[in-house]
Write a protein that holds these residues in place. Structure first.
Motif, PDB file in Angstrom:
ATOM      1  N   MET A 178       0.830  -1.207   0.000  1.00 47.80           N
ATOM      2  CA  MET A 178       0.000   0.000   0.000  1.00 47.80           C
ATOM      3  C   MET A 178       0.864   1.256   0.000  1.00 47.80           C
ATOM      4  O   MET A 178       0.571   2.214  -0.709  1.00 47.80           O
ATOM      5  CB  MET A 178      -0.935   0.002   1.227  1.00 47.80           C
ATOM      6  CG  MET A 178      -2.100  -0.960   1.121  1.00 47.80           C
ATOM      7  SD  MET A 178      -3.354  -0.688   2.403  1.00 47.80           S
ATOM      8  CE  MET A 178      -2.416  -1.033   3.885  1.00 47.80           C
ATOM      9  N   VAL A 179       1.935   1.235   0.792  1.00 45.54           N
ATOM     10  CA  VAL A 179       2.817   2.411   0.825  1.00 45.54           C
ATOM     11  C   VAL A 179       3.491   2.606  -0.523  1.00 45.54           C
ATOM     12  O   VAL A 179       3.560   3.735  -1.057  1.00 45.54           O
ATOM     13  CB  VAL A 179       3.864   2.250   1.953  1.00 45.54           C
ATOM     14  CG1 VAL A 179       4.920   3.351   1.854  1.00 45.54           C
ATOM     15  CG2 VAL A 179       3.188   2.289   3.322  1.00 45.54           C
ATOM     16  N   ASP A 180       3.981   1.518  -1.128  1.00 45.37           N
ATOM     17  CA  ASP A 180       4.646   1.619  -2.432  1.00 45.37           C
ATOM     18  C   ASP A 180       3.680   2.117  -3.502  1.00 45.37           C
ATOM     19  O   ASP A 180       4.043   2.963  -4.345  1.00 45.37           O
ATOM     20  CB  ASP A 180       5.211   0.254  -2.840  1.00 45.37           C
ATOM     21  CG  ASP A 180       6.360  -0.186  -1.946  1.00 45.37           C
ATOM     22  OD1 ASP A 180       6.934   0.685  -1.256  1.00 45.37           O
ATOM     23  OD2 ASP A 180       6.672  -1.400  -1.930  1.00 45.37           O
ATOM     24  N   ALA A 181       2.431   1.599  -3.464  1.00 43.10           N
ATOM     25  CA  ALA A 181       1.433   2.029  -4.448  1.00 43.10           C
ATOM     26  C   ALA A 181       1.069   3.497  -4.258  1.00 43.10           C
ATOM     27  O   ALA A 181       0.889   4.254  -5.231  1.00 43.10           O
ATOM     28  CB  ALA A 181       0.188   1.150  -4.344  1.00 43.10           C
ATOM     29  N   ALA A 182       0.961   3.924  -3.010  1.00 48.36           N
ATOM     30  CA  ALA A 182       0.583   5.319  -2.732  1.00 48.36           C
ATOM     31  C   ALA A 182       1.659   6.288  -3.196  1.00 48.36           C
ATOM     32  O   ALA A 182       1.349   7.419  -3.625  1.00 48.36           O
ATOM     33  CB  ALA A 182       0.321   5.490  -1.239  1.00 48.36           C
ATOM     34  N   LEU A 185       0.623   6.547  -6.894  1.00 51.40           N
ATOM     35  CA  LEU A 185      -0.741   6.941  -7.249  1.00 51.40           C
ATOM     36  C   LEU A 185      -1.313   8.058  -6.373  1.00 51.40           C
ATOM     37  O   LEU A 185      -2.165   8.825  -6.837  1.00 51.40           O
ATOM     38  CB  LEU A 185      -1.661   5.714  -7.172  1.00 51.40           C
ATOM     39  CG  LEU A 185      -1.262   4.520  -8.046  1.00 51.40           C
ATOM     40  CD1 LEU A 185      -2.169   3.325  -7.774  1.00 51.40           C
ATOM     41  CD2 LEU A 185      -1.326   4.909  -9.535  1.00 51.40           C
ATOM     42  N   TRP A 186      -0.893   8.147  -5.128  1.00 55.58           N
ATOM     43  CA  TRP A 186      -1.515   9.103  -4.209  1.00 55.58           C
ATOM     44  C   TRP A 186      -0.492   9.535  -3.165  1.00 55.58           C
ATOM     45  O   TRP A 186      -0.514   9.112  -2.026  1.00 55.58           O
ATOM     46  CB  TRP A 186      -2.718   8.430  -3.537  1.00 55.58           C
ATOM     47  CG  TRP A 186      -3.617   9.371  -2.785  1.00 55.58           C
ATOM     48  CD1 TRP A 186      -3.578  10.730  -2.768  1.00 55.58           C
ATOM     49  CD2 TRP A 186      -4.688   8.991  -1.911  1.00 55.58           C
ATOM     50  NE1 TRP A 186      -4.546  11.240  -1.972  1.00 55.58           N
ATOM     51  CE2 TRP A 186      -5.258  10.189  -1.424  1.00 55.58           C
ATOM     52  CE3 TRP A 186      -5.223   7.762  -1.518  1.00 55.58           C
ATOM     53  CZ2 TRP A 186      -6.335  10.178  -0.537  1.00 55.58           C
ATOM     54  CZ3 TRP A 186      -6.285   7.768  -0.647  1.00 55.58           C
ATOM     55  CH2 TRP A 186      -6.838   8.964  -0.159  1.00 55.58           C
ATOM     56  N   PRO A 187       0.436  10.407  -3.540  1.00 50.24           N
ATOM     57  CA  PRO A 187       1.528  10.788  -2.640  1.00 50.24           C
ATOM     58  C   PRO A 187       1.063  11.354  -1.301  1.00 50.24           C
ATOM     59  O   PRO A 187       1.730  11.164  -0.275  1.00 50.24           O
ATOM     60  CB  PRO A 187       2.298  11.834  -3.457  1.00 50.24           C
ATOM     61  CG  PRO A 187       1.982  11.504  -4.879  1.00 50.24           C
ATOM     62  CD  PRO A 187       0.573  11.024  -4.865  1.00 50.24           C
ATOM     63  N   GLY A 191       2.097   9.485   4.045  1.00 53.46           N
ATOM     64  CA  GLY A 191       2.326   9.726   5.474  1.00 53.46           C
ATOM     65  C   GLY A 191       1.360   8.949   6.358  1.00 53.46           C
ATOM     66  O   GLY A 191       1.802   8.196   7.247  1.00 53.46           O
ATOM     67  N   PRO A 192       0.032   9.107   6.149  1.00 51.36           N
ATOM     68  CA  PRO A 192      -0.905   8.327   6.975  1.00 51.36           C
ATOM     69  C   PRO A 192      -0.734   6.816   6.823  1.00 51.36           C
ATOM     70  O   PRO A 192      -0.860   6.074   7.801  1.00 51.36           O
ATOM     71  CB  PRO A 192      -2.278   8.774   6.459  1.00 51.36           C
ATOM     72  CG  PRO A 192      -2.040  10.135   5.889  1.00 51.36           C
ATOM     73  CD  PRO A 192      -0.674  10.092   5.314  1.00 51.36           C
ATOM     74  N   LEU A 193      -0.430   6.355   5.599  1.00 51.55           N
ATOM     75  CA  LEU A 193      -0.250   4.913   5.408  1.00 51.55           C
ATOM     76  C   LEU A 193       1.003   4.405   6.119  1.00 51.55           C
ATOM     77  O   LEU A 193       1.009   3.296   6.653  1.00 51.55           O
ATOM     78  CB  LEU A 193      -0.175   4.584   3.915  1.00 51.55           C
ATOM     79  CG  LEU A 193      -1.511   4.639   3.154  1.00 51.55           C
ATOM     80  CD1 LEU A 193      -1.278   4.434   1.663  1.00 51.55           C
ATOM     81  CD2 LEU A 193      -2.474   3.567   3.686  1.00 51.55           C
ATOM     82  N   GLN A 194       2.050   5.214   6.126  1.00 53.63           N
ATOM     83  CA  GLN A 194       3.252   4.806   6.850  1.00 53.63           C
ATOM     84  C   GLN A 194       2.996   4.750   8.352  1.00 53.63           C
ATOM     85  O   GLN A 194       3.496   3.867   9.052  1.00 53.63           O
ATOM     86  CB  GLN A 194       4.407   5.762   6.548  1.00 53.63           C
ATOM     87  CG  GLN A 194       4.988   5.571   5.149  1.00 53.63           C
ATOM     88  CD  GLN A 194       6.090   6.560   4.846  1.00 53.63           C
ATOM     89  OE1 GLN A 194       6.121   7.677   5.398  1.00 53.63           O
ATOM     90  NE2 GLN A 194       6.994   6.190   3.947  1.00 53.63           N
ATOM     91  N   ALA A 195       2.180   5.697   8.843  1.00 49.96           N
ATOM     92  CA  ALA A 195       1.806   5.657  10.260  1.00 49.96           C
ATOM     93  C   ALA A 195       1.004   4.394  10.564  1.00 49.96           C
ATOM     94  O   ALA A 195       1.209   3.738  11.594  1.00 49.96           O
ATOM     95  CB  ALA A 195       1.004   6.908  10.628  1.00 49.96           C
TER      96      ALA A 195
END
Length: 511
Positions: A178-182, A185-187, A191-195
Motif C-alpha cells: 500500500m505504501v509503495d502504491a501510494a 498513485l496518491w503521494p 504519510g498516513p499509510l506509513q503511520a
C-alpha cells in the motif's frame, strides 16, 4: 527380544540424560522476536525429544513382556515334548501327534486318551502362540497410532506457530504494498499509510507472541483460566491504542540486559517473617526521587553460604503507580501496569526475562570466584508483581531444569493461574481487603503445591497491599499458623540467620 529390550532401555536412559543435559544448559542472554520464536522451537524440539524417549521406553517394556511370555510358552512346549516322549509319542512340525510305541505297548488301552490329551495340549499352545503374536502386534501398533496422534498434535502446533508468523508476514507485505502504491498513485496518502504501517506492524508483533495458556492448551489440552485470557485481551487492546496513536502506551518493549549495580552485605533471614519483611528491599533499590525515570529497580540475589550454597532471589513489584502517566507508557523500569497485564496474560514480560537473565548473571558472578555449581538451589520471593514474576519463573521448565527451585514465597500476588512446577512448594499471603491477589479470579486448576495463607485485615486496600502491613501480620500470625511453621521447616536451609550475607544487585527492566 530380551537383548533388544535391554538395548532400548539403555538408549532411553541415554536420551533422557541428554535431554536433561540440554535443558540444564544456561542460554546466552538474547531478547527479541527472533529469540521468542527460537524459544518456541526449542520447547517444541525438547517436547518431541521427551515423547520419543518415552515411546522407546514403552516399546522396550512391551518387547520385554513379550519375551517373558514367550519363555513361558517355550517351557510349556518342552514339558509337553517330554511328556509325549515318556508316553512314546512324537509331535511333528505340523503339530500332529503320532504314536512311536511298539508291540505290545501299542496295545495299551490308555493310549487313545493320552493321544487326545497331548493333541489338546498342542492346540492350546498353538492358540496361545497366535494370541501372543496378536497381542504383541496390537500393543506395538497402538504405540504407532499414539505416535501418529502426537504427530498430529505437533502438526497443529506447527500450523499455529506458522499461522502466527504467516499472518504477521502477510500484513507486513500488504502494508508495504500500500505504501509503495501510494507513492506512485496518491503521494498525499503516504504519510498516513506509513503511520498505519508502523502501528499495525507493531500490533502484530505483539499479537504474534503466543501466550503461555495457548501453548499449554496445545501441548496438554488444558483450558485457560479466565484471568489469563482477560489479561491477554487487556494487554493487546491497550497496546493497540498505543499503536494507533503512535505512542508507547501499554508497550512492554524489549528486556533490558541486566547490569551489576553492586553488592551489599545484609543479615540473612531467620524465618518466613524475615523473608516477607525483606520484600521491601527491592523497592528501596530505586532512588528517593520517584520522578527520576532513569532510575531502574534491581533484583537482589543473596548468597546463603553452605554445602551447597543457596540463593535467595528477591524480585521487585510494581514500582510505577497507575496514577502516573509513566506507569502506562512503557517506562524503562519495566515494573508497571503493562508488565502486570502481560505477565498474567502471557506468562512472560520484558522484566521477567530481564530478571531471569539477572539470576543467571548473579550466579555466574558467584561461580567465577567459588567454582561452578551443577544445579544451583534457589528460593524465589516477591511482592505483588514481584510474586507474579517469581511464580512465572518457577513455571518455566527451562529455568527449573537449570536450577533447583526450592520454593516461592510471595505476598499480595495473583498467582493462581500460573502453572508452577508441581515440585515447587509455594507460600502466598493475601489480606482480606487486598484486591490485587484476587485479580486471578481464584484460578480454575487445582495446584496442591500452592499454599494460600489468608491474613484477616479490614483496612483500606492500599494499606492492606503494602509490604509493611504484610510483614506485621505475618509476624503476628507466625506462631499459631501451621502453614507458616511448615514452611519455616521446609525452607530451613535458607533461614539460617547468617550475618554478612553477600547480596548482588542487578538493574533490570526494559529497553
Amino acid at each position: 527380544m530380551e537383548a533388544e529390550a535391554s538395548t532400548n532401555r539403555q538408549r532411553v536412559a541415554t536420551l533422557q540424560a541428554q535431554h536433561q543435559g540440554v535443558l540444564a544448559m544456561r542460554p546466552p542472554v538474547w531478547f527479541g522476536k527472533a529469540a521468542d520464536r527460537s524459544r518456541q522451537d526449542f520447547r517444541l524440539m525438547l517436547h518431541r525429544w521427551a515423547e520419543l524417549a518415552d515411546l522407546l521406553g514403552q516399546q522396550a517394556e512391551i518387547v520385554s513382556d513379550a519375551a517373558a511370555e514367550l519363555r513361558r510358552l517355550q517351557a510349556d512346549q518342552r514339558d509337553l515334548q517330554r511328556n509325549a516322549v515318556s508316553k512314546r509319542f512324537s509331535i511333528g512340525d505340523s503339530g500332529w501327534v503320532s504314536s512311536t510305541a511298539s508291540f505290545p505297548a501299542s496295545l495299551d488301552p490308555r493310549r487313545a486318551w493320552w493321544w487326545s490329551e497331548l493333541s489338546g495340549a498342542v492346540v492350546s499352545i498353538v492358540l496361545r502362540l497366535n494370541g501372543f503374536d496378536g497381542r504383541t502386534a496390537f500393543a506395538l501398533g497402538k504405540l504407532v497410532v499414539n505416535d501418529l496422534l502426537d504427530g498430529a498434535q505437533q502438526t497443529a502446533i506447527d500450523w499455529t506457530n506458522s499461522g502466527f508468523a504467516g499472518a504477521q508476514d502477510l500484513l507486513s507485505g500488504a502494508n508495504q504494498w500500500m505504501v509503495d502504491a501510494a507513492e506512485v498513485l496518491w503521494p498525499d496518502a503516504v504519510g498516513p499509510l506509513q503511520a498505519w504501517q508502523r502501528a499495525s506492524n507493531g500490533f502484530m508483533d505483539e499479537a504474534g507472541r503466543q501466550p503461555r495458556w495457548l501453548q499449554e492448551m496445545l501441548y496438554t489440552g488444558k483450558l485457560p483460566a479466565p484471568a489469563e485470557v482477560l489479561g491477554q485481551g487487556l494487554y493487546l487492546g491497550m497496546h493497540g491504542i498505543g499503536d494507533l496513536t503512535g505512542t508507547q502506551f501499554f508497550d512492554d518493549g524489549s528486556p533490558y540486559v541486566p547490569t551489576l549495580r553492586g553488592t551489599e552485605q545484609i543479615n540473612g533471614p531467620a524465618s518466613v517473617t524475615d523473608l516477607v519483611a525483606n520484600l521491601d528491599r527491592p523497592y528501596d533499590t530505586r532512588g528517593p526521587d520517584d520522578s527520576d525515570r532513569t532510575d531502574r529497580p534491581a533484583v537482589e540475589v543473596s548468597v546463603i553460604e553452605g554445602h551447597p550454597p543457596r540463593f535467595i532471589v528477591n524480585v521487585p513489584g510494581t514500582t510505577i503507580g497507575m496514577g502516573s502517566i509513566n506507569g502506562w507508557t512503557g517506562d524503562i523500569e519495566g515494573t508497571d501496569w503493562p508488565a502486570d497485564a502481560k505477565a498474567v496474560g502471557y506468562g512472560d514480560s520484558a522484566v521477567t526475562q530481564s530478571t531471569k537473565a539477572a539470576i543467571d548473571m548473579a550466579i555466574r558472578e558467584y561461580e567465577s570466584t567459588h567454582g561452578p555449581i551443577e544445579r544451583p538451589n534457589i528460593l524465589l520471593t516477591g511482592h505483588s508483581q514481584g510474586g507474579i514474576i517469581a511464580a512465572n519463573i518457577a513455571a518455566d521448565p527451562a529455568f527449573t531444569a537449570r536450577y533447583q527451585v526450592d520454593g516461592v514465597v510471595s505476598a499480595g500476588s495473583p498467582i493462581n493461574t500460573i502453572p508452577i512446577n508441581p515440585d515447587v512448594p509455594v507460600l502466598n499471603f493475601h489480606h482480606t481487603t487486598d484486591v490485587v491477589p484476587k485479580l486471578d479470579l481464584g484460578g480454575v486448576h487445582d495446584q496442591p503445591n500452592v499454599t494460600e495463607v489468608h491474613l484477616p485485615r479490614w483496612t483500606d486496600p492500599g494499606t492492606a497491599h503494602g509490604v509493611p502491613t504484610y510483614a506485621t501480620d505475618v509476624a503476628t500470625h507466625s506462631q499459631g499458623n501451621a502453614d507458616i511453621q511448615r514452611f519455616n521447616d521446609l525452607l530451613a536451609p535458607y533461614l539460617t540467620g547468617q550475618g554478612n550475607v553477600v547480596t548482588y544487585q542487578y538493574d533490570i527492566g526494559r529497553q
